[in-house]
Scaffold this motif. Structure first.
Motif, PDB file in Angstrom:
ATOM      1  N   SER A  37      -7.949   3.074  12.562  1.00  0.00           N
ATOM      2  CA  SER A  37      -6.978   2.142  11.973  1.00  0.00           C
ATOM      3  C   SER A  37      -6.093   2.833  10.941  1.00  0.00           C
ATOM      4  O   SER A  37      -5.910   2.347   9.822  1.00  0.00           O
ATOM      5  N   THR A  39      -2.855   4.076   9.104  1.00  0.00           N
ATOM      6  CA  THR A  39      -1.446   3.800   8.815  1.00  0.00           C
ATOM      7  C   THR A  39      -0.973   4.814   7.775  1.00  0.00           C
ATOM      8  O   THR A  39      -1.695   5.114   6.822  1.00  0.00           O
ATOM      9  N   ASP A  51      -1.485   1.555  12.333  1.00  0.00           N
ATOM     10  CA  ASP A  51      -2.747   1.116  12.915  1.00  0.00           C
ATOM     11  C   ASP A  51      -3.158   1.974  14.120  1.00  0.00           C
ATOM     12  O   ASP A  51      -3.425   1.466  15.207  1.00  0.00           O
ATOM     13  N   THR A  86      -2.398   6.286   4.367  1.00  0.00           N
ATOM     14  CA  THR A  86      -2.242   5.200   3.404  1.00  0.00           C
ATOM     15  C   THR A  86      -3.372   4.192   3.568  1.00  0.00           C
ATOM     16  O   THR A  86      -3.898   3.654   2.603  1.00  0.00           O
ATOM     17  N   GLN A  87      -3.752   3.962   4.805  1.00  0.00           N
ATOM     18  CA  GLN A  87      -4.887   3.106   5.146  1.00  0.00           C
ATOM     19  C   GLN A  87      -5.650   3.750   6.293  1.00  0.00           C
ATOM     20  O   GLN A  87      -5.092   4.530   7.058  1.00  0.00           O
TER      21      GLN A  87
END
Length: 249
Positions: A37, A39, A51, A86-87
């Motif tokens: 996941s 990003t 994602d 970032t994620q």
């Protein structure tokens, strides 16, 4: 039709096709690379990846395709820690890259060979010196460096040019020096970012043959490219980055 690579609960379409790609010996091996996941949003607000989920097994060979600016290079940079997500999580050989600092990150990078489109050779150093520079920095003995150098240069067809300087080589030869530098430490993971982008078709194919040979020796190889003809000729698994998302081809 393409399939966006997402987590199972988010998949909104699928592709039914017969996969004619030969299975690598490592098809049942543990994962070498996992993106969970992921990003990546830059400070100016540009979303390079959205994602993204990806798994690459040990000993696999994967092509990542897509137009310029689609996020291919960003994805590769996250695999060796130059960029952080970032994620989400980037996992290399069971290590969360974002959690590594200092010596631990350096140790991981020793297990990753990187080949760049623009070669990144040191002009004032010979072929042999460019290849062994990293080993010297890592504290290898002179005897061990020499033991590794000759077979590595022989593999890329440059043993007779060990004493040449980069400006005395063709573009294809410079890229082969870059490959030699990336593999002299025998890393289990090899990343190549547009390695044939500046080369003619003959030199491009020669570079790809070297990368495929390294894969047969047991290296996990991930190559970004926009050369669809080369991808078809090699017949390895392919994913495409488009508008920050990953699609299986």
């Amino acid at each position: 039709m393409r399939t966006a690579i997402k987590t199972p609960e988010k998949t909104d379409k699928s592709v039914d096709r017969e996969d004619s790609t030969p299975q690598q010996d490592g098809s049942n091996s543990p994962a070498m690379v996992q993106l969970r996941s992921v990003t990546k949003t830059y400070t100016n607000g540009y979303e390079a990846l959205l994602d993204v989920n990806l798994e690459v097994k040990q000993k696999e060979f994967l092509f990542i395709t897509g137009p310029s600016g689609s996020g291919k290079s960003t994805l590769l940079k996250m695999l060796y820690g130059e960029e952080l997500p970032t994620q989400g999580e980037v996992i290399i050989d069971d290590c969360n890259v974002a959690a590594l600092r200092g010596d631990r990150l350096s140790l991981l990078r020793r297990r990753i060979g990187v080949v760049f489109q623009d070669y990144k050779l040191i002009p004032q150093r010979t072929v042999a010196e460019n290849v062994t520079f990293v080993l010297q920095a890592q504290g290898y003995t002179r005897k061990e460096i020499q033991r590794r150098l000759e077979p590595t240069l022989k593999l890329v067809g440059l043993l007779s040019k060990a004493d040449r300087f980069p400006d005395q080589l063709s573009g294809g030869e410079q890229q082969r020096v870059s490959i030699a530098r990336a593999i002299v430490g025998t890393p289990p993971l090899l990343l190549a970012d547009e390695p044939t982008g500046n080369l003619d078709p003959d030199n491009s194919w020669q570079v790809m043959q070297i990368l495929q040979k390294l894969n047969t020796f047991g290296a996990t190889v991930i190559v970004t490219t926009h050369d669809e003809q080369l991808v078809r000729r090699c017949n390895h698994p392919v994913v495409q980055v488009q508008n920050g998302r990953l699609y299986r081809k």
